[in-house]
Design a protein around this motif. Structure first.
Motif, short mmCIF file in Angstrom:
data_model
loop_
_atom_site.label_atom_id
_atom_site.label_comp_id
_atom_site.label_asym_id
_atom_site.label_seq_id
_atom_site.Cartn_x
_atom_site.Cartn_y
_atom_site.Cartn_z
N THR A 1 0.85 -1.31 0.14
CA THR A 1 0.08 -0.09 0.02
C THR A 1 0.90 1.10 -0.25
N GLN B 1 2.61 4.60 0.85
CA GLN B 1 2.49 5.56 1.98
C GLN B 1 3.78 6.19 1.98
N SER C 1 6.52 -8.04 4.04
CA SER C 1 5.33 -8.57 4.84
C SER C 1 6.07 -8.68 6.41
N ASP D 1 4.42 -4.68 6.79
CA ASP D 1 2.99 -4.85 7.01
C ASP D 1 2.56 -6.05 7.03
N THR E 1 -0.12 -7.67 7.09
CA THR E 1 -1.20 -8.02 6.46
C THR E 1 -1.03 -8.47 4.75
#
Length: 113
Positions: free
Chosen positions: A40, A42, A103, A107, A109
């Motif tokens: 994602t 950012q 990961s 993050d 997720t």
């Protein structure tokens, strides 16, 4: 020179190159891999460009913007980073460990595969 950065170090690398423009994370994986797991954005622009298409699409990338290359474990992205450096791109990094390390470090997720 190609910087080797861990995913957890990306934000520091972005900050260090902020004067050079908005950072691009160049995801060089295959479409099925990106569907399986994707970062994602950012603080960076995410550009998806399959590794083998990069020579033909080189003009879509800004040589002066910082570019951090991403793949599954870091091997393909290192090859792309080296290619970009040879083509005159000035601020290039390889995200060592790829999305798998992303990961683990950034993050949890993001699925591993």
């Amino acid at each position: 020179m190609i910087d080797q950065i861990q995913p957890a170090q990306l934000s520091d690398w972005i900050t260090a190159h902020a004067a050079d423009g908005a950072t691009v994370v160049l995801d060089v994986r295959e479409p099925w891999e990106i569907q399986t797991a994707c970062v994602t954005p950012q603080g960076f622009e995410l550009v998806k460009m399959v590794m083998h298409t990069i020579p033909a699409r080189l003009n879509e990338l800004d040589r002066n913007r910082p570019i951090a290359c991403l793949c599954h474990h870091g091997a393909r992205s290192m090859q792309v980073a080296a290619f970009l450096a040879q083509q005159g791109f000035t601020h290039v990094a390889n995200i060592a460990g790829g999305i798998d390390a992303w990961s683990a470090q950034v993050d949890a997720t993001v699925p591993t595969y």
